[in-house]
Design a protein around this motif. Sequence first.
Motif, PDB file in Angstrom:
ATOM      1  N   GLY A   1       2.750 -19.782 -22.239  1.00 13.35           N
ATOM      2  CA  GLY A   1       3.037 -18.745 -23.223  1.00 13.35           C
ATOM      3  C   GLY A   1       1.774 -18.167 -23.826  1.00 13.35           C
ATOM      4  O   GLY A   1       1.687 -16.960 -24.065  1.00 13.35           O
ATOM      5  N   ILE A   2       0.772 -19.001 -24.081  1.00 13.27           N
ATOM      6  CA  ILE A   2      -0.474 -18.505 -24.675  1.00 13.27           C
ATOM      7  C   ILE A   2      -1.220 -17.586 -23.706  1.00 13.27           C
ATOM      8  O   ILE A   2      -1.834 -16.600 -24.129  1.00 13.27           O
ATOM      9  N   LEU A   3      -1.119 -17.859 -22.415  1.00 16.93           N
ATOM     10  CA  LEU A   3      -1.748 -16.953 -21.450  1.00 16.93           C
ATOM     11  C   LEU A   3      -0.977 -15.634 -21.383  1.00 16.93           C
ATOM     12  O   LEU A   3      -1.590 -14.568 -21.320  1.00 16.93           O
ATOM     13  N   ILE A   4       0.333 -15.696 -21.456  1.00 15.42           N
ATOM     14  CA  ILE A   4       1.124 -14.459 -21.510  1.00 15.42           C
ATOM     15  C   ILE A   4       0.689 -13.624 -22.712  1.00 15.42           C
ATOM     16  O   ILE A   4       0.440 -12.425 -22.588  1.00 15.42           O
ATOM     17  N   ASP A   5       0.584 -14.261 -23.867  1.00 16.32           N
ATOM     18  CA  ASP A   5       0.172 -13.543 -25.078  1.00 16.32           C
ATOM     19  C   ASP A   5      -1.224 -12.947 -24.922  1.00 16.32           C
ATOM     20  O   ASP A   5      -1.477 -11.807 -25.322  1.00 16.32           O
ATOM     21  N   THR A   6      -2.123 -13.713 -24.348  1.00 17.56           N
ATOM     22  CA  THR A   6      -3.504 -13.265 -24.141  1.00 17.56           C
ATOM     23  C   THR A   6      -3.544 -12.057 -23.213  1.00 17.56           C
ATOM     24  O   THR A   6      -4.207 -11.048 -23.507  1.00 17.56           O
ATOM     25  N   LEU A   7      -2.843 -12.136 -22.100  1.00 19.70           N
ATOM     26  CA  LEU A   7      -2.846 -11.038 -21.129  1.00 19.70           C
ATOM     27  C   LEU A   7      -2.144  -9.802 -21.681  1.00 19.70           C
ATOM     28  O   LEU A   7      -2.601  -8.675 -21.466  1.00 19.70           O
ATOM     29  N   ALA A   8      -1.056 -10.014 -22.410  1.00 11.71           N
ATOM     30  CA  ALA A   8      -0.349  -8.878 -23.019  1.00 11.71           C
ATOM     31  C   ALA A   8      -1.248  -8.174 -24.034  1.00 11.71           C
ATOM     32  O   ALA A   8      -1.310  -6.944 -24.077  1.00 11.71           O
ATOM     33  N   TYR A   9      -1.954  -8.956 -24.836  1.00  9.43           N
ATOM     34  CA  TYR A   9      -2.865  -8.380 -25.826  1.00  9.43           C
ATOM     35  C   TYR A   9      -3.955  -7.557 -25.128  1.00  9.43           C
ATOM     36  O   TYR A   9      -4.235  -6.422 -25.524  1.00  9.43           O
ATOM     37  N   ARG A  10      -4.560  -8.138 -24.095  1.00  9.30           N
ATOM     38  CA  ARG A  10      -5.641  -7.442 -23.393  1.00  9.30           C
ATOM     39  C   ARG A  10      -5.142  -6.152 -22.749  1.00  9.30           C
ATOM     40  O   ARG A  10      -5.834  -5.133 -22.755  1.00  9.30           O
ATOM     41  N   PHE A  11      -3.942  -6.211 -22.189  1.00 12.20           N
ATOM     42  CA  PHE A  11      -3.364  -5.026 -21.567  1.00 12.20           C
ATOM     43  C   PHE A  11      -3.069  -3.951 -22.609  1.00 12.20           C
ATOM     44  O   PHE A  11      -3.452  -2.785 -22.453  1.00 12.20           O
TER      45      PHE A  11
ATOM     46  N   LYS B   1      -4.129  -3.402 -25.654  1.00 17.05           N
ATOM     47  CA  LYS B   1      -5.195  -2.801 -26.458  1.00 17.05           C
ATOM     48  C   LYS B   1      -5.823  -1.592 -25.766  1.00 17.05           C
ATOM     49  O   LYS B   1      -6.341  -0.701 -26.433  1.00 17.05           O
ATOM     50  N   ASP B   2      -5.733  -1.496 -24.455  1.00 17.92           N
ATOM     51  CA  ASP B   2      -6.313  -0.377 -23.719  1.00 17.92           C
ATOM     52  C   ASP B   2      -5.282   0.519 -23.033  1.00 17.92           C
ATOM     53  O   ASP B   2      -5.651   1.488 -22.385  1.00 17.92           O
ATOM     54  N   TRP B   3      -3.996   0.180 -23.156  1.00 19.09           N
ATOM     55  CA  TRP B   3      -2.967   0.964 -22.474  1.00 19.09           C
ATOM     56  C   TRP B   3      -2.872   2.354 -23.087  1.00 19.09           C
ATOM     57  O   TRP B   3      -2.784   2.503 -24.310  1.00 19.09           O
ATOM     58  N   LYS B   4      -2.891   3.377 -22.252  1.00 16.57           N
ATOM     59  CA  LYS B   4      -2.980   4.749 -22.756  1.00 16.57           C
ATOM     60  C   LYS B   4      -1.766   5.217 -23.556  1.00 16.57           C
ATOM     61  O   LYS B   4      -1.861   6.152 -24.331  1.00 16.57           O
ATOM     62  N   TYR B   5      -0.626   4.562 -23.393  1.00 16.01           N
ATOM     63  CA  TYR B   5       0.570   4.961 -24.137  1.00 16.01           C
ATOM     64  C   TYR B   5       0.913   3.988 -25.261  1.00 16.01           C
ATOM     65  O   TYR B   5       2.032   3.976 -25.755  1.00 16.01           O
ATOM     66  N   LYS B   6      -0.039   3.204 -25.711  1.00 21.95           N
ATOM     67  CA  LYS B   6       0.243   2.140 -26.678  1.00 21.95           C
ATOM     68  C   LYS B   6       0.803   2.643 -28.010  1.00 21.95           C
ATOM     69  O   LYS B   6       1.458   1.886 -28.715  1.00 21.95           O
ATOM     70  N   ASN B   7       0.587   3.872 -28.338  1.00 21.65           N
ATOM     71  CA  ASN B   7       1.081   4.399 -29.614  1.00 21.65           C
ATOM     72  C   ASN B   7       2.394   5.164 -29.484  1.00 21.65           C
ATOM     73  O   ASN B   7       2.854   5.776 -30.442  1.00 21.65           O
ATOM     74  N   GLU B   8       3.003   5.106 -28.307  1.00 16.26           N
ATOM     75  CA  GLU B   8       4.255   5.820 -28.079  1.00 16.26           C
ATOM     76  C   GLU B   8       5.448   4.934 -28.434  1.00 16.26           C
ATOM     77  O   GLU B   8       5.309   3.743 -28.667  1.00 16.26           O
ATOM     78  N   SER B   9       6.620   5.517 -28.417  1.00 14.66           N
ATOM     79  CA  SER B   9       7.830   4.800 -28.815  1.00 14.66           C
ATOM     80  C   SER B   9       8.361   3.928 -27.676  1.00 14.66           C
ATOM     81  O   SER B   9       7.815   3.902 -26.575  1.00 14.66           O
ATOM     82  N   TYR B  10       9.473   3.260 -27.970  1.00 14.33           N
ATOM     83  CA  TYR B  10      10.103   2.365 -27.005  1.00 14.33           C
ATOM     84  C   TYR B  10      10.541   3.077 -25.733  1.00 14.33           C
ATOM     85  O   TYR B  10      10.804   2.443 -24.722  1.00 14.33           O
ATOM     86  N   ILE B  11      10.597   4.388 -25.750  1.00 16.54           N
ATOM     87  CA  ILE B  11      11.028   5.119 -24.557  1.00 16.54           C
ATOM     88  C   ILE B  11      10.058   4.900 -23.389  1.00 16.54           C
ATOM     89  O   ILE B  11      10.402   5.123 -22.243  1.00 16.54           O
TER      90      ILE B  11
END
Length: 115
Positions: free
Chosen positions: A15-25, A27-37
């Motif tokens: 679980g901690i690796l999932i959290d780590t990888l999700a965080y890293r992904f 923070k740089d994902w171009k749509y990170k500020n968009e809605s759930y859509i």
Amino acid sequence: MVRDWKYTSKVNVSGILIDTLAYRFLKDWKYKNESYIYYDWMSRDFFKYLKELDKSQIRWLVPGSDRYIYETNNFNYKATISYNKSLEAIEAEDKGYSSTSKSKWREIYGTKFPT
């Protein structure tokens, strides 16, 4: 959602690796500020991110700490399978086949997603 993927796809990753990888992904994902859509694209792009990680990497820095976690389990193959299914789900939705799309997402995440 990724933890449900872990259980549905029987991915041997902590679980901690999932959290780590999700965080890293995210923070740089171009749509990170968009809605759930954008969850379909987020899923697709996250699985792409996972499948392209260096298979030889066994050490990750945990965000917000000075500690590393070590894992030797390879999840690239199962991420590749899920990436391909996500492409099929998105294509089905684009063509108006909502039930096919939903079925593909459930192959990835189980019955909790999509609702």
